[in-house]
Design a protein around this motif. Structure first.
Motif, PDB file in Angstrom:
ATOM      1  N   LYS A 218      -8.502  -1.840  25.837  1.00 45.36           N
ATOM      2  CA  LYS A 218      -9.027  -3.157  26.141  1.00 45.36           C
ATOM      3  C   LYS A 218     -10.452  -3.079  26.634  1.00 45.36           C
ATOM      4  N   LEU A 219     -10.649  -2.010  27.348  1.00 44.85           N
ATOM      5  CA  LEU A 219     -11.839  -1.546  28.194  1.00 44.85           C
ATOM      6  C   LEU A 219     -12.835  -0.943  27.391  1.00 44.85           C
ATOM      7  N   ALA A 220     -12.528  -0.665  26.124  1.00 44.38           N
ATOM      8  CA  ALA A 220     -13.581  -0.016  25.178  1.00 44.38           C
ATOM      9  C   ALA A 220     -14.650  -0.677  25.005  1.00 44.38           C
ATOM     10  N   PRO A 221     -14.806  -2.099  24.758  1.00 40.09           N
ATOM     11  CA  PRO A 221     -16.146  -2.752  24.386  1.00 40.09           C
ATOM     12  C   PRO A 221     -16.870  -2.845  25.580  1.00 40.09           C
ATOM     13  N   GLU A 222     -16.463  -2.798  26.848  1.00 37.56           N
ATOM     14  CA  GLU A 222     -17.232  -2.629  28.051  1.00 37.56           C
ATOM     15  C   GLU A 222     -17.706  -1.452  28.324  1.00 37.56           C
ATOM     16  N   CYS A 223     -17.337  -0.167  27.881  1.00 37.47           N
ATOM     17  CA  CYS A 223     -17.800   1.167  28.175  1.00 37.47           C
ATOM     18  C   CYS A 223     -17.696   1.965  27.023  1.00 37.47           C
ATOM     19  N   ALA A 224     -19.135   2.472  26.813  1.00 38.75           N
ATOM     20  CA  ALA A 224     -19.271   3.484  25.770  1.00 38.75           C
ATOM     21  C   ALA A 224     -18.460   4.780  25.866  1.00 38.75           C
ATOM     22  N   ALA A 225     -18.262   5.311  27.037  1.00 43.54           N
ATOM     23  CA  ALA A 225     -17.511   6.423  27.021  1.00 43.54           C
ATOM     24  C   ALA A 225     -16.002   6.160  26.709  1.00 43.54           C
ATOM     25  N   ILE A 226     -15.546   5.093  27.265  1.00 41.29           N
ATOM     26  CA  ILE A 226     -14.065   4.744  26.892  1.00 41.29           C
ATOM     27  C   ILE A 226     -13.606   4.587  25.488  1.00 41.29           C
ATOM     28  N   ASP A 227     -14.866   4.020  24.778  1.00 40.63           N
ATOM     29  CA  ASP A 227     -14.717   3.930  23.242  1.00 40.63           C
ATOM     30  C   ASP A 227     -14.487   5.156  22.582  1.00 40.63           C
ATOM     31  N   LEU A 228     -15.528   6.132  23.071  1.00 41.39           N
ATOM     32  CA  LEU A 228     -15.409   7.407  22.807  1.00 41.39           C
ATOM     33  C   LEU A 228     -14.111   8.180  22.837  1.00 41.39           C
ATOM     34  N   PHE A 229     -13.360   7.970  24.034  1.00 40.39           N
ATOM     35  CA  PHE A 229     -12.233   8.778  24.143  1.00 40.39           C
ATOM     36  C   PHE A 229     -11.012   8.271  23.504  1.00 40.39           C
ATOM     37  N   VAL A 230     -11.059   6.885  23.180  1.00 39.37           N
ATOM     38  CA  VAL A 230     -10.223   5.984  22.368  1.00 39.37           C
ATOM     39  C   VAL A 230     -10.222   6.660  21.024  1.00 39.37           C
ATOM     40  N   LYS A 231     -11.319   6.911  20.549  1.00 36.73           N
ATOM     41  CA  LYS A 231     -11.772   7.412  18.869  1.00 36.73           C
ATOM     42  C   LYS A 231     -11.223   8.948  19.240  1.00 36.73           C
ATOM     43  N   LEU A 232     -11.536   9.555  20.405  1.00 41.88           N
ATOM     44  CA  LEU A 232     -10.804  11.019  20.265  1.00 41.88           C
ATOM     45  C   LEU A 232      -9.302  11.122  20.259  1.00 41.88           C
ATOM     46  N   LEU A 233      -8.659  10.171  20.749  1.00 45.39           N
ATOM     47  CA  LEU A 233      -7.189  10.148  20.769  1.00 45.39           C
ATOM     48  C   LEU A 233      -6.638  10.146  19.262  1.00 45.39           C
ATOM     49  N   ALA A 234      -7.446   9.600  18.312  1.00 45.51           N
ATOM     50  CA  ALA A 234      -6.988   9.333  16.983  1.00 45.51           C
ATOM     51  C   ALA A 234      -7.242  10.965  16.119  1.00 45.51           C
ATOM     52  N   GLU A 250     -19.620   9.734  15.720  1.00 49.95           N
ATOM     53  CA  GLU A 250     -20.785   8.933  15.736  1.00 49.95           C
ATOM     54  C   GLU A 250     -20.600   8.093  17.101  1.00 49.95           C
ATOM     55  N   ALA A 251     -19.488   7.792  17.821  1.00 49.90           N
ATOM     56  CA  ALA A 251     -19.569   7.435  18.954  1.00 49.90           C
ATOM     57  C   ALA A 251     -19.976   8.354  19.877  1.00 49.90           C
ATOM     58  N   TYR A 252     -19.831   9.713  19.570  1.00 48.43           N
ATOM     59  CA  TYR A 252     -20.410  10.734  20.737  1.00 48.43           C
ATOM     60  C   TYR A 252     -21.890  10.825  20.682  1.00 48.43           C
ATOM     61  N   LEU A 253     -22.487  10.732  19.241  1.00 48.65           N
ATOM     62  CA  LEU A 253     -23.939  10.471  19.177  1.00 48.65           C
ATOM     63  C   LEU A 253     -24.535   9.428  19.911  1.00 48.65           C
ATOM     64  N   GLN A 259     -28.690  11.373  29.947  1.00 47.12           N
ATOM     65  CA  GLN A 259     -27.744  11.562  31.052  1.00 47.12           C
ATOM     66  C   GLN A 259     -26.685  12.252  30.933  1.00 47.12           C
ATOM     67  N   TYR A 260     -26.637  13.532  31.536  1.00 46.37           N
ATOM     68  CA  TYR A 260     -25.413  14.451  31.428  1.00 46.37           C
ATOM     69  C   TYR A 260     -24.134  13.857  32.275  1.00 46.37           C
ATOM     70  N   SER A 261     -23.003  14.000  31.897  1.00 48.31           N
ATOM     71  CA  SER A 261     -21.888  13.583  32.237  1.00 48.31           C
ATOM     72  C   SER A 261     -20.764  14.511  32.046  1.00 48.31           C
ATOM     73  N   PHE A 262     -19.870  14.474  33.111  1.00 45.56           N
ATOM     74  CA  PHE A 262     -18.515  15.467  32.728  1.00 45.56           C
ATOM     75  C   PHE A 262     -17.960  14.967  31.422  1.00 45.56           C
ATOM     76  N   GLU A 263     -17.701  13.532  31.471  1.00 50.58           N
ATOM     77  CA  GLU A 263     -17.070  13.052  30.168  1.00 50.58           C
ATOM     78  C   GLU A 263     -17.875  13.592  28.676  1.00 50.58           C
ATOM     79  N   GLN A 264     -19.078  13.457  28.951  1.00 47.40           N
ATOM     80  CA  GLN A 264     -19.987  13.923  27.628  1.00 47.40           C
ATOM     81  C   GLN A 264     -19.833  15.326  26.984  1.00 47.40           C
ATOM     82  N   ALA A 265     -19.628  16.162  28.364  1.00 49.15           N
ATOM     83  CA  ALA A 265     -19.488  17.556  27.960  1.00 49.15           C
ATOM     84  C   ALA A 265     -17.944  18.066  27.445  1.00 49.15           C
ATOM     85  N   MET A 266     -17.001  17.136  28.036  1.00 48.29           N
ATOM     86  CA  MET A 266     -15.531  17.362  27.560  1.00 48.29           C
ATOM     87  C   MET A 266     -15.597  16.911  26.207  1.00 48.29           C
TER      88      MET A 266
END
Length: 443
Positions: A218-234, A250-253, A259-266
């Motif tokens: 439910k927090l995915a619309p507020e945070c692009a990184a959460i949206d990305l990891f929700v899609k990675l789960l699929a 597409e979410a990753y791109l 801005q480098y982040s740990f989540e982006q690298a993961m």
């Protein structure tokens, strides 16, 4: 005197050339005891490191303590090296802290609050809030830092400020929720990715309550990184799903490349691992996916080590991915542009191995025949086995060439070659079962 098994030796061997110079400057600080002797010792060790030779114990003692005419006791030298190890650990912590401005700001604010410097504390805290407004948080650490900043500013406020600060408390809680959800999804995806590799791992059960997962979603619309990891789960639903991969890609791109982040690298690592698994099953489109992910990794500098170096493993993987995707011109340009970033000691062997791989796949596609196969075999002869992967890559590529070479009769020769290789893998203790299985199956 070989320091490879000592703490000081381990620390020194991790330093890049630029860090050697920075560490010397750090050790030269007036606050450090025995700094003149320490610098002499450090300089001698640095010269030995540059020459790739172990430092001689007596020569090191003489260089460190030139005023001593006799070498009768190494206790002063050992004490000095122990001190240097502690200072180098502080140096590494300082270097790491310089890269993490959130932590620096948090430590400064904590210090100001403890010293009751309230005016300066509020000025600094609000300036930091303005920085977040100009550059919004992108990863879990940013959201947590922002939540902590709100907590320090607005929790336990004076009674007269309760109403004015009330709305900010909810913002702090929401930032903390996003940070928690992002970390939780991150761990969940990592466990699923490992389970896909370690199929026989019986201890990797992971409890993720459906209600908790839904709350994270439910927090995915507020945070692009959460949206990305929700899609990675699929991606780990159990079946190959091109739509799920495309959606995650597409979410990753859409992530902020600057801005480098740990989540982006993961996320890059997870996407790459998934694409490689699909590529090993065959399919040119999957090979293209792998190469495209590597290209983005190069563009965003996610694959580079300190001093913009490129590891041998990354270099080999990228070159092999380009060969499998039949992007031969791109592969040639990559090898030309990135070869100087390889460790000098392993550079020529890495280049020989990559060029042999390109020749093999180019000859298969273009039908150039035995000449390119022979050139590839000659290049493989000049690959040293100084890196653990070199021998494995050489042997698998040799078998592929022998199998397709028009002048080689496979028969018993190739069968014996394959059996010897399988025996070599089975007796090697440095590689996992999954890794050995992959090489036995030539994937």
């Amino acid at each position: 005197m070989d320091f490879t098994d000592r703490k000081l030796g381990i620390l020194l061997n991790t330093l890049s050339e630029e860090e050697w110079a920075a560490a010397r400057w750090f050790l030269d600080a007036p606050a450090h005891k025995n700094r003149k002797a320490m610098l002499r010792c450090f300089d001698h060790l640095r010269d030995s490191h540059r020459q790739s030779e172990p430092a001689d114990k007596q020569a090191l003692f003489t260089a460190t303590f030139p005023e001593k005419t006799e070498y009768d006791d190494d206790l002063p030298l050992r004490r000095l090296m122990s001190e240097m190890s502690g200072y180098l650990e502080n140096f590494l912590a300082w270097r790491q802290l310089k890269r993490d401005q959130n932590s620096v700001a948090q430590l400064v604010l904590d210090a100001l609050r403890q010293r009751n410097a309230e005016d300066l504390f509020h000025k600094k805290a609000r300036a930091h809030l303005v920085e977040f407004q100009q550059s919004p948080p992108v990863d879990a650490a940013d959201f947590q830092a922002l939540a902590e900043l709100h907590r320090q500013l607005y929790f336990h406020s004076a009674a007269s400020n309760y109403q004015a600060n009330h709305a900010s408390l909810f913002q702090a809680i929401r930032n903390l929720e996003i940070s928690f959800a992002l970390r939780l999804l991150c761990y969940r995806v990592e466990v699923l990715a490992r389970q896909s590799v370690l199929a026989d791992d019986k201890d990797s059960a992971f409890c993720f309550e459906s209600g908790l997962e839904e709350a994270c979603r439910k927090l995915a619309p507020e945070c692009a990184a959460i949206d990305l990891f929700v899609k990675l789960l699929a991606l780990f639903s159990g079946e190959k799903n091109e739509d799920a991969f495309q959606s995650a890609w597409e979410a990753y791109l859409r992530q902020n490349a600057s801005q480098y982040s740990f989540e982006q690298a993961m996320a890059h690592k997870i996407l790459l691992q998934h694409a490689i698994a699909q590529s090993n099953a065959g399919g040119l489109n999957d090979h293209f996916n792998v190469l495209n992910i590597y290209k983005i990794g190069l563009e965003r500098k996610l694959l580079e080590a300190p001093e913009t170096a490129l590891s041998v493993v990354s270099y080999l993987n990228i070159s092999f991915a380009a060969a499998l995707a039949e992007e031969f011109d791109w592969a040639a340009n990559f090898e030309k542009n990135y070869k100087d970033r390889l460790p000098e000691k392993l550079r020529q062997s890495t280049l020989n191995l990559c060029q042999a791989c390109l020749l093999f796949y180019y000859s298969r596609k273009k039908g150039t025949g035995a000449a390119d196969f022979d050139r590839a075999l000659d290049l493989l002869q000049d690959v040293s086995h100084e890196h653990e992967l070199f021998e494995l890559c050489v042997r698998t590529l040799q078998m592929r060439i022998f199998y397709e070479h028009p002048r080689v009769q496979p028969g018993r020769f190739l069968l014996n070659f394959a059996k010897n290789f399988e025996r070599h893998l089975q007796t090697n203790r440095h590689f996992s079962v999954a890794f050995k299985t992959r090489y036995v199956l030539f994937s």
